[in-house]
Design a protein around this motif. Structure first.
Motif, PDB file in Angstrom:
ATOM      1  N   LYS A 143      -4.430   6.364  -2.185  1.00  0.00           N
ATOM      2  CA  LYS A 143      -3.575   4.953  -1.718  1.00  0.00           C
ATOM      3  C   LYS A 143      -3.863   3.993  -3.160  1.00  0.00           C
ATOM      4  CE  LYS A 143      -4.177   5.153   3.387  1.00  0.00           C
ATOM      5  NZ  LYS A 143      -4.381   4.203   4.359  1.00  0.00           N
ATOM      6  N   TYR A 144      -2.508   3.393  -3.503  1.00  0.00           N
ATOM      7  CA  TYR A 144      -2.365   2.356  -4.296  1.00  0.00           C
ATOM      8  C   TYR A 144      -1.874   0.995  -3.712  1.00  0.00           C
ATOM      9  CZ  TYR A 144      -0.649   0.005  -8.519  1.00  0.00           C
ATOM     10  OH  TYR A 144      -0.187  -1.104  -9.429  1.00  0.00           O
ATOM     11  N   VAL A 145      -3.064   0.033  -3.795  1.00  0.00           N
ATOM     12  CA  VAL A 145      -2.527  -1.294  -3.328  1.00  0.00           C
ATOM     13  C   VAL A 145      -2.674  -2.252  -4.274  1.00  0.00           C
ATOM     14  CG1 VAL A 145      -3.696  -2.764  -1.725  1.00  0.00           C
ATOM     15  CG2 VAL A 145      -4.343  -0.597  -1.221  1.00  0.00           C
TER      16      VAL A 145
ATOM     17  N   ASP B 235      -7.406  11.457  -2.881  1.00  0.00           N
ATOM     18  CA  ASP B 235      -8.367  10.556  -3.527  1.00  0.00           C
ATOM     19  C   ASP B 235      -9.633  11.188  -3.615  1.00  0.00           C
ATOM     20  OD1 ASP B 235      -8.812   7.476  -3.843  1.00  0.00           O
ATOM     21  OD2 ASP B 235     -10.662   8.298  -3.156  1.00  0.00           O
TER      22      ASP B 235
ATOM     23  N   SER C 127       2.960   2.743   3.059  1.00  0.00           N
ATOM     24  CA  SER C 127       1.987   3.141   4.094  1.00  0.00           C
ATOM     25  C   SER C 127       2.691   2.554   5.296  1.00  0.00           C
ATOM     26  CB  SER C 127       0.502   2.519   3.769  1.00  0.00           C
ATOM     27  OG  SER C 127       0.091   3.206   2.529  1.00  0.00           O
TER      28      SER C 127
ATOM     29  N   GLN D 137       1.237   5.682  -0.657  1.00  0.00           N
ATOM     30  CA  GLN D 137       0.658   7.020  -0.595  1.00  0.00           C
ATOM     31  C   GLN D 137       1.656   7.941  -1.478  1.00  0.00           C
ATOM     32  OE1 GLN D 137      -0.263   6.817   3.800  1.00  0.00           O
ATOM     33  NE2 GLN D 137      -1.246   8.650   3.019  1.00  0.00           N
TER      34      GLN D 137
ATOM     35  N   SER E  92       0.842  -1.224  -0.066  1.00  0.00           N
ATOM     36  CA  SER E  92       0.000   0.057  -0.128  1.00  0.00           C
ATOM     37  C   SER E  92       0.786   1.366  -0.008  1.00  0.00           C
ATOM     38  CB  SER E  92      -0.922   0.348   1.049  1.00  0.00           C
ATOM     39  OG  SER E  92      -1.841   1.359   1.335  1.00  0.00           O
TER      40      SER E  92
END
Length: 291
Positions: free
Chosen positions: A268-270, A155, A122, A15, A13
């Motif tokens: 956030k990119y998960v 976001d 994260s 940011q 995850s």
């Protein structure tokens, strides 16, 4: 021999930070900026006892468009006075090498010069807030004040919550004009006007008339400044919204009034990947997300 973790897929995850130079905005200028920050060996205080520094900055071997920064946070030793728990007295401390620092944590960030974006895990001990603090303060020492902005990517859920609210009484946004980002409609007009005017920062405060609500559509002023706030707000955008509840007789029973801010909606990119794949995954996401 490869570490075992390199073969194991794990959930990640990240940011993101948007780093924008006021002048000299080519990818090469951004690379030179971070190389110079490392060369100058700046230490930035987080508080009275904690500090952070950039210890390395290099090009990724896994993803050519990615640069990796290594940062350490550590505690500064205060050796003048120490507390002896056994005697319950303050005593003179021992002589300690000022270069020896306890409680050190290491963290990485991934920088894509083509999009002037930084990705920070994260769960990194040197979190996105510490990375942002270091870049802002160290760059100010190097370049002077107001030559660079560093903002947390927001976001779109921030805009969606405002658009879906029954009533919007206030919108407050401060942004800096974009650095090669693509805007549309009124947002693009405002952005271009700010750039032509040479304005480094622009603030907008919108309030509804008593008993009425602000219109928040893409082509309205409210929608335009919110669109700018998602990726280009310098500082923090916020809004006051209400979702009142009524009984069957039409009498309000709950106001449900609250303030929403960009701080509560970090992008956030998960994703799941093996460790060597992380730089490439981040590069692909940033290149497609930010134009």
């Amino acid at each position: 021999m490869k570490e075992l973790g390199e073969f194991t897929s794990r959930r990640n995850s990240f940011q993101f930070l948007n780093v924008k130079l006021l002048h000299n905005q080519s990818p090469e200028n951004y690379i030179q900026l971070f190389e110079k920050l490392k060369e100058e060996d700046y230490v930035v205080n987080v508080n009275k006892t904690k500090a952070v520094e950039l210890v390395d900055f290099y090009k990724s071997q896994k993803a050519p468009g990615v640069y990796i920064g290594k940062m350490n946070s550590f505690m500064r030793m205060q050796s003048e006075q120490w507390y002896n728990r056994k005697t319950k007295r303050i005593v003179a401390g021992p002589e300690i090498d000022e270069n020896l620092c306890p409680n050190t944590s290491e963290g990485l960030f991934y920088f894509i010069p083509e999009r002037h974006r930084i990705a920070v895990s994260s769960v990194s001990p040197v979190n996105v807030s510490l990375v942002r603090l270091f870049i802002i303060e160290a760059s100010e020492r190097l370049l002077g004040k107001q030559q660079l902005t560093v903002t947390t990517e927001t976001d779109r859920g921030f805009i969606d919550e405002i658009k879906n609210a029954k009533e919007v009484s206030r919108i407050s946004v401060t942004w800096s004009y974009t650095n090669g980002d693509t805007q549309k409609g009124l947002a693009r007009i405002l952005d271009d006007a700010a750039k032509k005017a040479g304005a480094a920062r622009i603030s907008a405060e919108l309030y509804s008339a008593p008993g009425e609500t602000l219109a928040v559509d893409d082509e309205d002023l409210s929608g335009a400044v919110l669109e700018l706030s998602v990726s280009n707000a310098e500082g923090e955008a916020s809004a006051t919204i209400r979702n009142p509840e009524y009984n069957k007789n039409g009498k309000q029973i709950k106001a449900n009034r609250k303030n929403v801010t960009t701080r509560n909606f970090p992008l956030k990119y998960v994703f799941t990947s093996k460790l060597p794949e992380v730089p490439g995954m981040i590069y692909d996401f940033i290149m497609s997300r930010f134009k």
